[in-house]
Design a protein around this motif. Structure first.
Motif, PDB file in Angstrom:
ATOM      1  N   ALA A 158      48.953  44.330  36.568  1.00 50.94           N
ATOM      2  CA  ALA A 158      49.924  44.469  37.661  1.00 50.94           C
ATOM      3  C   ALA A 158      49.308  44.164  39.027  1.00 50.94           C
ATOM      4  O   ALA A 158      49.878  43.378  39.798  1.00 50.94           O
ATOM      5  CB  ALA A 158      50.547  45.865  37.637  1.00 50.94           C
ATOM      6  N   PRO A 159      48.149  44.739  39.376  1.00 49.15           N
ATOM      7  CA  PRO A 159      47.556  44.405  40.679  1.00 49.15           C
ATOM      8  C   PRO A 159      47.229  42.922  40.833  1.00 49.15           C
ATOM      9  O   PRO A 159      47.448  42.339  41.898  1.00 49.15           O
ATOM     10  CB  PRO A 159      46.285  45.263  40.721  1.00 49.15           C
ATOM     11  CG  PRO A 159      46.550  46.386  39.787  1.00 49.15           C
ATOM     12  CD  PRO A 159      47.388  45.804  38.688  1.00 49.15           C
ATOM     13  N   ALA A 160      46.700  42.306  39.756  1.00 51.96           N
ATOM     14  CA  ALA A 160      46.341  40.885  39.839  1.00 51.96           C
ATOM     15  C   ALA A 160      47.579  40.020  40.037  1.00 51.96           C
ATOM     16  O   ALA A 160      47.577  39.078  40.844  1.00 51.96           O
ATOM     17  CB  ALA A 160      45.582  40.458  38.589  1.00 51.96           C
ATOM     18  N   ASN A 161      48.649  40.321  39.316  1.00 50.63           N
ATOM     19  CA  ASN A 161      49.881  39.549  39.472  1.00 50.63           C
ATOM     20  C   ASN A 161      50.523  39.782  40.833  1.00 50.63           C
ATOM     21  O   ASN A 161      51.058  38.844  41.441  1.00 50.63           O
ATOM     22  CB  ASN A 161      50.861  39.893  38.349  1.00 50.63           C
ATOM     23  CG  ASN A 161      50.610  39.077  37.095  1.00 50.63           C
ATOM     24  OD1 ASN A 161      50.529  37.859  37.143  1.00 50.63           O
ATOM     25  ND2 ASN A 161      50.472  39.748  35.965  1.00 50.63           N
ATOM     26  N   ALA A 162      50.470  41.003  41.320  1.00 47.03           N
ATOM     27  CA  ALA A 162      51.020  41.280  42.646  1.00 47.03           C
ATOM     28  C   ALA A 162      50.267  40.496  43.719  1.00 47.03           C
ATOM     29  O   ALA A 162      50.872  39.950  44.655  1.00 47.03           O
ATOM     30  CB  ALA A 162      50.967  42.777  42.939  1.00 47.03           C
ATOM     31  N   LYS A 163      48.958  40.406  43.556  1.00 49.52           N
ATOM     32  CA  LYS A 163      48.158  39.640  44.519  1.00 49.52           C
ATOM     33  C   LYS A 163      48.454  38.147  44.394  1.00 49.52           C
ATOM     34  O   LYS A 163      48.613  37.450  45.405  1.00 49.52           O
ATOM     35  CB  LYS A 163      46.667  39.928  44.307  1.00 49.52           C
ATOM     36  CG  LYS A 163      45.773  39.347  45.387  1.00 49.52           C
ATOM     37  CD  LYS A 163      44.365  39.902  45.295  1.00 49.52           C
ATOM     38  CE  LYS A 163      44.297  41.348  45.742  1.00 49.52           C
ATOM     39  NZ  LYS A 163      44.574  41.527  47.190  1.00 49.52           N
ATOM     40  N   ARG A 164      48.559  37.657  43.163  1.00 53.36           N
ATOM     41  CA  ARG A 164      48.866  36.238  42.944  1.00 53.36           C
ATOM     42  C   ARG A 164      50.204  35.862  43.555  1.00 53.36           C
ATOM     43  O   ARG A 164      50.369  34.760  44.115  1.00 53.36           O
ATOM     44  CB  ARG A 164      48.871  35.938  41.437  1.00 53.36           C
ATOM     45  CG  ARG A 164      49.252  34.521  41.061  1.00 53.36           C
ATOM     46  CD  ARG A 164      49.148  34.291  39.567  1.00 53.36           C
ATOM     47  NE  ARG A 164      50.083  35.094  38.811  1.00 53.36           N
ATOM     48  CZ  ARG A 164      51.334  34.710  38.526  1.00 53.36           C
ATOM     49  NH1 ARG A 164      51.792  33.542  38.958  1.00 53.36           N
ATOM     50  NH2 ARG A 164      52.122  35.493  37.812  1.00 53.36           N
ATOM     51  N   LEU A 165      51.166  36.765  43.470  1.00 51.93           N
ATOM     52  CA  LEU A 165      52.507  36.500  43.967  1.00 51.93           C
ATOM     53  C   LEU A 165      52.701  36.928  45.421  1.00 51.93           C
ATOM     54  O   LEU A 165      53.810  36.850  45.950  1.00 51.93           O
ATOM     55  CB  LEU A 165      53.535  37.216  43.083  1.00 51.93           C
ATOM     56  CG  LEU A 165      53.565  36.750  41.619  1.00 51.93           C
ATOM     57  CD1 LEU A 165      54.424  37.691  40.782  1.00 51.93           C
ATOM     58  CD2 LEU A 165      54.074  35.313  41.516  1.00 51.93           C
ATOM     59  N   SER A 166      51.609  37.403  46.057  1.00 48.84           N
ATOM     60  CA  SER A 166      51.644  37.847  47.467  1.00 48.84           C
ATOM     61  C   SER A 166      52.706  38.916  47.699  1.00 48.84           C
ATOM     62  O   SER A 166      53.429  38.901  48.696  1.00 48.84           O
ATOM     63  CB  SER A 166      51.891  36.650  48.400  1.00 48.84           C
ATOM     64  OG  SER A 166      50.885  35.680  48.256  1.00 48.84           O
TER      65      SER A 166
END
Length: 213
Positions: A158-166
Motif C-alpha cells: 500500500a505505501p509503495a503504490n500510494a507513492k507511485r500514484l502520488s
C-alpha cells in the motif's frame, strides 16, 4: 543470490505451490523468463481476449510486452490518450474477457491469495468473470500466513503504490498504513481467495525474484 538463501527461498516456493494445488489452483515454479514466455504461450491461446489488473510485476516480467506483441485481443488499459470513460469501459470489458492477468499483493504458504483494491475491478475479475485467471508473482510476495499477508500490504504494497500514484495519504509520507480516512486512500476492498470451487481456473506463476509491490 547466495546459494543457501536461494535454497531456503526454494523451500518456501515448494510449500506454497503444494498448498495452492491443494486449494484447487494450478501453480508453477518459473525458473527463468524463457520459461515464463513458454507458459504464457501455453496458457493463452491465440485470438483470446485478455484483460489485466494494475500490476508492476506484469511490466517487470515483460508480460505486458508479450500481450502487446502476440495475436491476442489485449484490453490494454495503459494505451496512451485513453479517457476516463475509455478506461472504465476496459475495466468492464475485462470482467468478461477470456483471460484475466494480474499479480497478487501476497501469497501465503497455506495457499491463499490476498489482494487489496481501490475500485475493486481487479479483485472482482479475479473472483468471478473470466474463465481463466493468471497470477504472476515474485517470491517476495510469499508470506507465512494470513496475518503476514495483511501486514505485508500495510507495510509494503500500500505505501509503495500510494507513492507511485502520488497519493496524498499518510502511508505515502510515513511508509506504513495508518488505516487513514484520506480522500486519496487507495485501500477499499480486502479479499482473501482460499480453496477454489472451479478447478483449473486460477494459475499462479511464481518466479524466484523480487517483483512488484
Amino acid at each position: 543470490m547466495d546459494e543457501y538463501v536461494k535454497s531456503i527461498s526454494q523451500l518456501r516456493i515448494d510449500r506454497t505451490i503444494e498448498a495452492l494445488k491443494k486449494n484447487n489452483m494450478n501453480a508453477y515454479f518459473v525458473e527463468h523468463h524463457e520459461m515464463l514466455v513458454q507458459l504464457l504461450k501455453d496458457l493463452i491461446p491465440e485470438k483470446s481476449t485478455v484483460g489485466i489488473g494494475g500490476s508492476m510485476t506484469l511490466f517487470e516480467t515483460g508480460t505486458v510486452d508479450f500481450l502487446r506483441s502476440h495475436d491476442i485481443n489485449f484490453l490494454d488499459r495503459y494505451q496512451p490518450d485513453l479517457t476516463p470513460e475509455d478506461i472504465k469501459q476496459i475495466y468492464r470489458d475485462s470482467f468478461s474477457a477470456d483471460i484475466y492477468m494480474t499479480s497478487s499483493n501476497a501469497v501465503t504458504e497455506s495457499g491463499n491469495l490476498y489482494n487489496v483494491d481501490g475500485r475493486g475491478n481487479r479483485v472482482a475479475a479475479m473472483i468471478y468473470g473470466p474463465d481463466k485467471v493468471i497470477v504472476v508473482v515474485g517470491s517476495n510476495k510469499i508470506v507465512r500466513d494470513d496475518q503476514a499477508a495483511i501486514l505485508r500490504n500495510r507495510e509494503i504494497a500500500a505505501p509503495a503504490n500510494a507513492k507511485r500514484l502520488s497519493r496524498k495519504t499518510p502511508c505515502n509520507h510515513l511508509g506504513y498504513c495508518t488505516d487513514c480516512d484520506s480522500p486519496d486512500r487507495i485501500c477499499a476492498n480486502f479479499v482473501f481467495m482460499r480453496k477454489q470451487m472451479v478447478k483449473d481456473r486460477i494459475h499462479v506463476l511464481i518466479l524466484d525474484e523480487q517483483l512488484g509491490y
